[in-house]
Design a protein around this motif. Structure first.
Motif: not given
Length: 448
Positions: A256-259, A310-319
């Motif tokens: 969650l910290g990348d551009p 009911p679990m989603g995922r929040l990222t910035r750039s995905p893995n």
């Protein structure tokens, strides 16, 4: 809304600064699936939020898996004939392949090469490599340094222990008016990788701290879980099957910290409360919505068919989608407090929607009730209703017991916050009742 003031702009900035400080403190620690580095990480988290810690013994079954032996690394190096360390764990913890077995040998370069890992296309970066479930050893180094190695001989040392021990995970629970839960999971197993996943850990800590310090009690119970990837979520699931019927929503957090822009990955079902809330909150932003796929982080375990949570995922750039992923270039220079702050603000709004959503029933459904005499409508007619009055009319019209507030907001094309405020006013006036009010009843177990 209950969580209106969870993280306003000024608070989000301060929380992001605190998140950055935690990332800096955790970055030097050598983490893996198990071991003292994980415990030291949990120690630092525990200084910021209350934690319930669990130690699961090696060999404990977790469905088709079992808890591995505990790994601790004290030192490691490759030294040339002059005793100069050409690869040194003390210089960077990524130099040692995770879960390497102990080694103390003298070897030629030819003998050593099969145990070396580098990136020819990124010659100045150290790769991150692991071997959790097959006993072997290895070193990771810059390809440029690898090409400079002479024929040897080399002293090769990995001073590590791999022995029966424990897997450590921790939970921070914010009790709500209801025993129904929202789960938040973030992985703790990666060493010296700032975005993956110190950013996820730090953002989860700050969101949990904001909930702990909120002036009002949340409607739902919030459970934050800090554990290693895959085996950590499996261990938690195997020890908590009886509570899974309480889970109403959930998120896996990381990177969650990348551009990059924010990405939300749907749950396996694709239409859960989490999915709907994320779509509503992210609409009109530069965020991207991703369909579910059975590859990624711990959403794979929570969304496996035996649980289907009911679990989603929040990222910035995905893995795997940014160049620095799983390399030494995923360092402190990759992330910024401003990126953490934006992630925190988004999560705060998403948390507010998840927590405040409910299904209303109009208690005066035959025609519109007189709102003016209840102080809910303007005293001078002839003009169009204001935004709040418009939201009141939408809620009254749609509150037939079949639609929740999020569905009403979507139908009306209004912000959820506006619809929720209207519903709260109507409830206070006795015109509305919540059908799925918080309760303390025993939860049902997960369906087979």
């Amino acid at each position: 809304m209950l969580l209106d003031a969870l993280l306003p702009d000024d608070a989000a900035g301060a929380a992001a600064t605190d998140a950055w400080a935690l990332i800096e403190a955790l970055y030097p620690l050598c983490r893996s699936l198990t071991g003292d580095g994980v415990r030291q990480t949990l120690d630092q988290i525990g200084e910021r939020i209350p934690l319930i810690r669990t130690e699961v013994p090696s060999g404990t079954p977790a469905f088709d898996w079992e808890i591995p032996r505990e790994w601790n690394l004290r030192d490691a190096w490759i030294a040339d004939a002059a005793g100069r360390r050409v690869v040194d764990f003390r210089a960077h913890s990524l130099h040692v392949m995770g879960y390497s077995v102990p080694v103390r040998r003298t070897m030629t370069l030819e003998e050593l090469q099969p145990h070396l890992h580098s990136l020819p296309d990124q010659p100045d970066w150290i790769p991150y490599r692991t071997s959790y479930y097959r006993e072997q050893w290895g070193f990771c180094l810059r390809h440029r340094d690898r090409e400079r190695l002479g024929p040897g001989p080399y002293e090769v040392v990995i001073d590590a222990t791999l022995a029966p021990g424990h897997l450590s995970y921790a939970e921070s629970v914010i009790p709500g008016e209801s025993t129904d839960e929202v789960l938040v999971y973030t992985h703790t197993c990666h060493p010296a990788l700032a975005n993956d996943n110190l950013s996820g850990i730090a953002v989860a800590v700050e969101l949990a701290r904001a909930l702990h310090q909120a002036p009002t009690k949340p409607r739902l119970t919030w459970r934050f879980i800090f554990g290693p990837g895959t085996i950590g979520s499996l261990a938690w699931l195997s020890r908590n099957e009886e509570r899974l019927g309480r889970v109403r929503a959930g998120l896996v957090l990381g990177l969650l910290g990348d551009p990059g822009v924010l990405h939300y990955k749907h749950s396996r079902r694709g239409d859960t409360l989490t999915d709907r809330a994320a779509a509503h909150v992210l609409r009109g932003t530069d965020a991207k919505l991703l369909e579910f796929e059975p590859y990624g982080y711990d959403e794979r375990q929570f969304c496996s068919p035996g649980f289907d949570l009911p679990m989603g995922r929040l990222t910035r750039s995905p893995n795997s989608t940014y160049a620095e992923y799983h390399t030494s270039a995923d360092d402190l220079s990759l992330i910024r407090p401003a990126q953490l702050a934006k992630a925190l603000q988004t999560l705060a709004r998403l948390a507010s929607v998840l927590d405040a959503n409910r299904t209303p029933l109009n208690l005066s459904p035959k025609g519109e009730p007189r709102l003016g005499k209840r102080g809910l409508y303007g005293s001078v007619g002839g003009g169009a209703p204001g935004a709040f009055e418009h939201a009141l009319l939408w809620v009254l019209n749609q509150a037939d017991g079949t639609r929740d507030l999020l569905a009403i907001a979507e139908r009306a094309r209004l912000p959820f916050e506006q619809v929720e405020q209207a519903a709260a006013a109507l409830e206070h006036a006795g015109l509305l009742r919540t059908l799925d009010a918080p309760h303390e009843s025993e939860p049902k177990g997960p369906s087979p």
